[in-house]
Design an enzyme around this catalytic site. Structure first.
Site, PDB file in Angstrom:
ATOM      1  N   HIS A   1      11.834  57.965  76.569  1.00  0.00           N
ATOM      2  CA  HIS A   1      11.470  59.028  77.507  1.00  0.00           C
ATOM      3  C   HIS A   1      10.647  58.450  78.666  1.00  0.00           C
ATOM      4  O   HIS A   1      10.903  58.757  79.828  1.00  0.00           O
ATOM      5  CB  HIS A   1      10.672  60.093  76.738  1.00  0.00           C
ATOM      6  CG  HIS A   1      10.118  61.197  77.583  1.00  0.00           C
ATOM      7  ND1 HIS A   1      10.712  62.429  77.675  1.00  0.00           N
ATOM      8  CD2 HIS A   1       9.030  61.242  78.375  1.00  0.00           C
ATOM      9  CE1 HIS A   1       9.997  63.186  78.487  1.00  0.00           C
ATOM     10  NE2 HIS A   1       8.962  62.491  78.926  1.00  0.00           N
ATOM     11  N   GLU A   2       9.700  57.597  78.348  1.00  0.00           N
ATOM     12  CA  GLU A   2       8.854  57.004  79.392  1.00  0.00           C
ATOM     13  C   GLU A   2       9.666  56.055  80.276  1.00  0.00           C
ATOM     14  O   GLU A   2       9.491  56.023  81.492  1.00  0.00           O
ATOM     15  CB  GLU A   2       7.669  56.260  78.769  1.00  0.00           C
ATOM     16  CG  GLU A   2       6.725  57.141  77.969  1.00  0.00           C
ATOM     17  CD  GLU A   2       6.254  58.360  78.747  1.00  0.00           C
ATOM     18  OE1 GLU A   2       6.139  58.290  79.977  1.00  0.00           O
ATOM     19  OE2 GLU A   2       6.026  59.399  78.103  1.00  0.00           O
TER      20      GLU A   2
ATOM     21  N   HIS B   1      11.482  57.941  82.825  1.00  0.00           N
ATOM     22  CA  HIS B   1      10.662  58.306  83.987  1.00  0.00           C
ATOM     23  C   HIS B   1      10.642  57.163  84.994  1.00  0.00           C
ATOM     24  O   HIS B   1      10.656  57.390  86.202  1.00  0.00           O
ATOM     25  CB  HIS B   1       9.225  58.612  83.564  1.00  0.00           C
ATOM     26  CG  HIS B   1       9.038  60.018  83.075  1.00  0.00           C
ATOM     27  ND1 HIS B   1       9.572  61.110  83.707  1.00  0.00           N
ATOM     28  CD2 HIS B   1       8.365  60.512  82.011  1.00  0.00           C
ATOM     29  CE1 HIS B   1       9.243  62.209  83.057  1.00  0.00           C
ATOM     30  NE2 HIS B   1       8.511  61.872  82.004  1.00  0.00           N
TER      31      HIS B   1
ATOM     32  N   GLU C   1      10.909  66.418  83.236  1.00  0.00           N
ATOM     33  CA  GLU C   1      10.699  66.238  81.799  1.00  0.00           C
ATOM     34  C   GLU C   1      12.008  66.431  81.033  1.00  0.00           C
ATOM     35  O   GLU C   1      12.348  65.629  80.162  1.00  0.00           O
ATOM     36  CB  GLU C   1       9.651  67.216  81.274  1.00  0.00           C
ATOM     37  CG  GLU C   1       8.224  66.926  81.700  1.00  0.00           C
ATOM     38  CD  GLU C   1       7.754  65.544  81.292  1.00  0.00           C
ATOM     39  OE1 GLU C   1       8.087  65.096  80.181  1.00  0.00           O
ATOM     40  OE2 GLU C   1       7.057  64.906  82.098  1.00  0.00           O
TER      41      GLU C   1
END
Lengths: 188, 401
Positions: free
Chosen positions: B143-144, B147, B228
């Site tokens: 997930h990071e 980003h 997100e």
């Protein structure tokens, strides 16, 4: 007359720009495929490097698993021999190595002393991660090949691809022995 | 498909343009109100924004990392975390390996920084390392990484600067209007303009002061929530295992520790809202993050790992027909199957081991010296400990340092 001339010139310029853009896009994709392939190569080499260390560590604990250990060493030698071959051939050899390793790690479960050893735990983490890295780099490689192949087959980029002779990329498919053995269900 | 994620950026970019327009509007009307010159106010607002952007652009990462008291680690400090980060770097196709940081905090959270994907970083808390298994940690790190790969870090930094500028302008203007606003009437009579025009300007300025920060905030939140969801979708795509992230999010939701070093400015950077209270209203407009239960539900109902699968689940979970991920990205992806979970080790044993691993890491990072006494007791000596010998409190043996 001049207007017609300008229109013709304009169309040629637009076509030229389109050609250059598509060509550069194809080159970028082809480079991405190459880079992704290099990434798989790095990880496969890393796995080859880890194996002697693993066998050495395991040897002291496993007395009755000579065959399993030999299978791993043999599969590694075989995989190293075809290291400069194409994706198809390598995938087969590396698949064999993967399954030999899986068997060895499964056998290791039977030796509590081995499982408690810090050295083995660290090696196991490195091996697990290397296996993951191989499959992730394969995943990225195959995705890149798919995007690249789509571009070389779809209009209008296929025109540029055939003129500038961009070849198709080859997928890296792993066929493990166990997977090949699964029975096929056919509907007739 | 990796390029097409960019097309989603357009939607966010339009919202950013709206925020920029709002800033200019605020500047213009405040300029008209205070110096009788809309252009002057506009230029003032722009200068303020440029200065704040420059600071955020060049110093943002280091400020954020310093504020959260994060520590950089290498492969040998925590092999598992570092390996997982390398795995996700490969899966996402990032060009360079981000730096990995750890915050010593029992709260479970993570964030990414780096305006440039080549010089990015991923930070996780020690609480996260302790509580999550390999698959779950992989989901969070994925997930990071998403980003970073999707350039959300830069986008959100720019947005928060815009929001900050608007809030700052409106706040100062409101103070001046309330406490020093009387000077205004004198000047307006000397300019001799029509009374109606002046009233319109005053009303508009007042309305903007009140409404602009709220509107900017709502836009900001909407961008943040969208990014997100996209990062969740990308994480599922990288790992081919949405269940990992889903179960990690559940653990994160269940933990009640609040991150001590987080503050309002840095909140949107984290994987879950660090100030979240239990039982928050489901679809909250004024939140930087979508509700966790919804994110989990979407991830769990995915049939495959592609963007198309996430999009389908997203629409089903939210009951809308609004598309989250553009059609181009969805169709290009093709069918991607999920992978099997990692072979489950004995979960309880693993948890103990993880806790030990993490605490060892924190002792080492804090430069504590560890001595193992012959009786098996581990003695942790702080860096300020200077004595040459030490008696073991357990068995009484003398150990040399």
């Amino acid at each position: 007359m001049t207007i017609v001339l300008w229109i013709v010139v304009g169309i040629i310029v637009i076509l030229l720009i389109a050609f250059i853009t598509i060509y550069n896009g194809l080159v970028r994709l082809r480079n991405q495929v190459k880079n992704a392939w290099a990434q798989i190569d790095v990880q496969l080499k890393r796995r080859h490097d880890l194996i002697p260390n693993l066998v050495e560590t395991v040897k002291g604990y496993m007395k009755h698993e000579r065959e399993t250990m030999e299978a791993v060493t043999k599969a590694r030698t075989l995989a190293q021999q075809v290291a400069s071959a194409g994706p198809g051939e390598r995938a087969k050899a590396e698949g064999e190595l993967s399954s030999a390793l899986t068997r060895l790690l499964a056998v290791a479960e039977k030796y509590p002393d081995l499982k408690a050893s810090q050295n083995f735990l660290a090696l196991q983490e490195e091996l697990t991660s290397t296996e993951n890295k191989i499959s992730f780099s394969r995943q990225f490689y195959n995705d890149s090949v798919m995007t690249y192949n789509n571009q070389t087959q779809m209009f209008p980029s296929n025109v540029v691809a055939s003129v500038a002779s961009f070849k198709h990329g080859e997928f890296f498919e792993v066929t493990v022995a166990a997977e090949r053995e699964t029975p096929k269900v056919t509907f007739t | 498909m990796w390029e097409q994620i960019r097309s989603n950026q357009t939607g966010s970019a339009i919202l950013v343009v709206w925020m920029g327009a709002l800033l200019l509007l605020v500047g213009y009307f405040l300029g008209l109100y205070f110096f009788d010159s809309g252009i002057g106010g506009l230029i003032f607002a722009l200068i303020l924004w440029v200065i704040m952007s420059l600071v955020a652009y060049f110093q943002g990462d280091s400020i954020l990392l310093a504020m959260s008291r994060a520590r950089k680690i290498s492969h040998d400090d925590h092999p598992r975390l570092y390996n997982i980060a390398e795995e996700m770097k490969i899966a996402s196709g990032l060009e360079a390996m981000p730096s990995i940081y750890i915050i010593d905090d029992p709260a479970m959270n993570a964030f990414a920084t780096g305006r440039d994907p080549k010089k990015a970083s991923v930070t996780v808390t020690s609480g996260l390392l302790q509580k999550l298994n390999r698959d779950e940690l992989q989901g969070v790190v994925g997930h990071e990484m998403a980003h970073i790969k999707n350039r959300d870090v830069l986008l959100m930094a720019m947005c928060s600067v815009l929001l900050g500028t608007i809030v700052l302008l409106a706040w100062y203007a409101s103070r001046v209007m309330i406490f020093g606003g009387m000077g205004r009437t004198r000047r307006s009579s000397s300019s001799g303009g029509g009374g109606l025009g002046q009233i319109i300007i005053i009303v508009a300025a007042l309305a903007l002061i009140i409404l602009a920060p709220i509107m900017a905030q709502l836009i900001y939140f909407s961008i943040s929530r969208k990014r997100e969801y996209l990062a969740d979708a990308s994480s599922a795509l990288y790992t081919r295992y949405p269940e990992g992230l889903a179960s990690a999010l559940e653990k994160l939701a269940a933990s009640t520790n609040q991150l001590k070093s987080a503050n309002k400015a840095t909140a949107p950077m984290y994987i879950i809202n660090p100030f979240r209270k239990r039982g928050m209203a489901a679809s909250d407009l004024t939140s930087t993050h979508p509700p966790i239960s919804e994110r989990v539900r979407i991830l769990r109902s995915m049939a495959g790992a592609s963007f198309a699968d996430y999009d389908t689940s997203y629409r089903k979970a939210r009951g809308t027909s609004k598309v989250l991920i553009s059609a181009a990205a969805v169709t290009a992806a093709g069918a991607l199957t999920l992978r099997a979970p990692q072979p489950p080790a004995a979960e309880k044993l693993e948890e103990v081991q993880r806790a030990r691993e993490t605490s060892n890491l924190m002792w080492n990072l804090n430069k504590y010296n560890t001595i193992t006494c012959a009786c098996g007791t581990k003695l942790r000596l702080p860096p300020s400990f200077k004595l040459p010998q030490l008696r073991c409190p357990h068995c009484g043996r003398i150990n040399t340092v």
